[in-house]
Design an enzyme around this catalytic site. Structure first.
Site, PDB file in Angstrom:
ATOM      1  N   ASP A   1       2.655  47.517   6.609  1.00  0.00           N
ATOM      2  CA  ASP A   1       3.278  46.314   7.164  1.00  0.00           C
ATOM      3  C   ASP A   1       2.347  45.667   8.194  1.00  0.00           C
ATOM      4  O   ASP A   1       2.643  44.598   8.731  1.00  0.00           O
ATOM      5  CB  ASP A   1       4.683  46.600   7.728  1.00  0.00           C
ATOM      6  CG  ASP A   1       4.688  47.595   8.868  1.00  0.00           C
ATOM      7  OD1 ASP A   1       3.622  48.139   9.198  1.00  0.00           O
ATOM      8  OD2 ASP A   1       5.780  47.827   9.437  1.00  0.00           O
ATOM      9  N   SER A   2       1.186  46.295   8.434  1.00  0.00           N
ATOM     10  CA  SER A   2       0.095  45.640   9.172  1.00  0.00           C
ATOM     11  C   SER A   2      -0.256  44.327   8.479  1.00  0.00           C
ATOM     12  O   SER A   2      -0.873  43.438   9.079  1.00  0.00           O
ATOM     13  CB  SER A   2      -1.129  46.554   9.247  1.00  0.00           C
ATOM     14  OG  SER A   2      -1.443  47.050   7.962  1.00  0.00           O
TER      15      SER A   2
ATOM     16  N   ASP B   1       4.634  50.355   2.400  1.00  0.00           N
ATOM     17  CA  ASP B   1       5.343  50.514   3.673  1.00  0.00           C
ATOM     18  C   ASP B   1       6.737  49.926   3.571  1.00  0.00           C
ATOM     19  O   ASP B   1       6.929  48.858   2.974  1.00  0.00           O
ATOM     20  CB  ASP B   1       4.580  49.747   4.765  1.00  0.00           C
ATOM     21  CG  ASP B   1       4.312  50.600   5.987  1.00  0.00           C
ATOM     22  OD1 ASP B   1       4.893  51.698   6.094  1.00  0.00           O
ATOM     23  OD2 ASP B   1       3.496  50.174   6.818  1.00  0.00           O
TER      24      ASP B   1
ATOM     25  N   LYS C   1       6.419  54.610   2.630  1.00  0.00           N
ATOM     26  CA  LYS C   1       6.239  55.186   3.972  1.00  0.00           C
ATOM     27  C   LYS C   1       7.254  54.554   4.918  1.00  0.00           C
ATOM     28  O   LYS C   1       7.504  53.355   4.823  1.00  0.00           O
ATOM     29  CB  LYS C   1       4.815  54.924   4.486  1.00  0.00           C
ATOM     30  CG  LYS C   1       4.608  55.327   5.945  1.00  0.00           C
ATOM     31  CD  LYS C   1       3.172  55.279   6.370  1.00  0.00           C
ATOM     32  CE  LYS C   1       2.702  53.938   6.852  1.00  0.00           C
ATOM     33  NZ  LYS C   1       3.471  53.374   7.992  1.00  0.00           N
TER      34      LYS C   1
ATOM     35  N   GLU D   1       8.679  54.742   9.235  1.00  0.00           N
ATOM     36  CA  GLU D   1       8.315  55.187  10.578  1.00  0.00           C
ATOM     37  C   GLU D   1       9.417  56.013  11.246  1.00  0.00           C
ATOM     38  O   GLU D   1      10.598  55.779  11.029  1.00  0.00           O
ATOM     39  CB  GLU D   1       8.006  53.965  11.467  1.00  0.00           C
ATOM     40  CG  GLU D   1       6.770  53.199  11.006  1.00  0.00           C
ATOM     41  CD  GLU D   1       6.394  52.046  11.924  1.00  0.00           C
ATOM     42  OE1 GLU D   1       6.991  51.885  13.007  1.00  0.00           O
ATOM     43  OE2 GLU D   1       5.485  51.291  11.543  1.00  0.00           O
TER      44      GLU D   1
ATOM     45  N   GLU E   1      -0.186  58.492  14.238  1.00  0.00           N
ATOM     46  CA  GLU E   1      -0.892  57.351  14.829  1.00  0.00           C
ATOM     47  C   GLU E   1      -0.862  57.422  16.360  1.00  0.00           C
ATOM     48  O   GLU E   1       0.184  57.680  16.967  1.00  0.00           O
ATOM     49  CB  GLU E   1      -0.232  56.036  14.360  1.00  0.00           C
ATOM     50  CG  GLU E   1      -0.891  54.806  14.987  1.00  0.00           C
ATOM     51  CD  GLU E   1      -0.508  53.483  14.320  1.00  0.00           C
ATOM     52  OE1 GLU E   1       0.255  53.485  13.324  1.00  0.00           O
ATOM     53  OE2 GLU E   1      -1.005  52.449  14.809  1.00  0.00           O
TER      54      GLU E   1
HETATM   55  O1  KIV Z   1       0.954  49.262   8.492  1.00  0.00           O
HETATM   56  C1  KIV Z   1      -0.063  49.974   8.449  1.00  0.00           C
HETATM   57  O2  KIV Z   1      -1.166  49.540   8.086  1.00  0.00           O
HETATM   58  C2  KIV Z   1       0.079  51.366   8.859  1.00  0.00           C
HETATM   59  C3  KIV Z   1      -1.171  52.154   9.064  1.00  0.00           C
HETATM   60  C4  KIV Z   1      -1.830  51.730  10.311  1.00  0.00           C
HETATM   61  C5  KIV Z   1      -0.933  53.605   9.014  1.00  0.00           C
HETATM   62  O3  KIV Z   1       1.162  51.831   9.040  1.00  0.00           O
END
Ligand code: KIV
Length: 263
Positions: free
Chosen positions: A45-46, A84, A114, A116, A181
């Protein structure tokens, strides 16, 4: 390299072999990373910050992650694809979490998802639905308003112990791997020792089972200050700027296109 999967990730940890992961958000980049032997690609989600220009990851929607996951999935042959789960796609109700994870797999082509923090119930339910889940502990960007910004986590002994306990709970709930992280290297080493699933570090020192970076950071592609741990592996940003200037001058001077560069 064989096709990467949850099983090859766990086997890599057992052999003591490090895993190299990167983020990607589009077809062309995903294809280059896959052809270069990267073990796993995360559509993080970056995306919100490095592709869409949002201030943080909180505005990213499921539709946006889905759109980019579809593009990335078309570019991959060997790497494991992880999508994500954006903010509010798994926190509200377990059945929504399973449905949203299912959409990332069924419509997006993701092979795993993934999420969090220690959301144990959604993780258990998603894993039960046969979708591999990666956890994410430490500096979790979806919690910045609670954490007070992007700060290293787990510095106090009680927080460190909580993180180790959470990692064990994630493993017990069925997670196949955990991103660590922004935590001290010694704590990342302790977490890595205490679970049998691979830990993937970002700003968590050298003692994890693998590493992940946001590719724009390691290629110096953004002019914003980048995280200290993100080494520049190639100055792609500089190369692109030089290439664009060359192209611009060449068009302005009438040098490009020439006969060799016409249809
Ligand atoms: O959103 C993302 O890119 C991440 C990574 C930094 C692990 O969660």
């Amino acid at each position: 390299m064989e096709k990467q999967s949850v099983q090859t990730f766990i086997a890599a940890k057992q052999r003591g072999e490090k895993l190299a992961l990167l983020t990607a958000y589009d077809y062309a980049t995903a294809k280059i990373f896959d052809e270069s032997g990267i073990d796993g690609i995360l559509v993080g989600d970056s995306l919100g910050m490095v592709v869409l220009g949002y201030e943080n990851t909180l505005r990213v929607t499921l539709a946006e992650v889905l759109h980019h996951t579809k593009a990335v999935s078309r570019g991959l042959k060997k790497a494991l694809l992880i999508a994500d789960m954006p903010f509010m796609s798994y926190q509200t109700a377990v059945c929504d979490a399973v449905k949203n994870a299912g959409r990332l797999v069924q419509e997006g082509g993701a092979e795993s998802v993934k999420l969090e923090r220690a959301y144990v119930e959604p993780i258990r339910a998603i894993a039960k639905a046969q979708i591999p889940v990666m956890g994410h502990l430490g500096l979790t960007p979806q919690s910045i308003h609670i954490l007070g910004g992007y700060k290293v986590q787990g510095k106090k002994p009680a927080e460190a112990q909580q993180l180790i306990d959470d990692a064990k709970r994630l493993e017990d709930a069925g997670a196949f791997s955990i991103v660590l992280e922004g935590i001290p290297a010694a704590l990342a080493a302790a977490v890595t020792e205490s679970v049998s699933i691979p830990t993937i570090g970002i700003g968590a020192g050298p003692n994890c089972d693998g590493q992940i970076l946001v590719y724009q950071d390691m290629f110096n592609m953004l002019s914003d200050p980048k995280p200290k741990f993100a080494k520049t592996f190639a100055d792609v940003g500089q190369l692109m700027r030089k290439g664009v200037q060359k192209y611009r001058e060449s068009v302005k001077s009438g040098e490009f296109p020439d006969d060799a560069h016409s249809y």
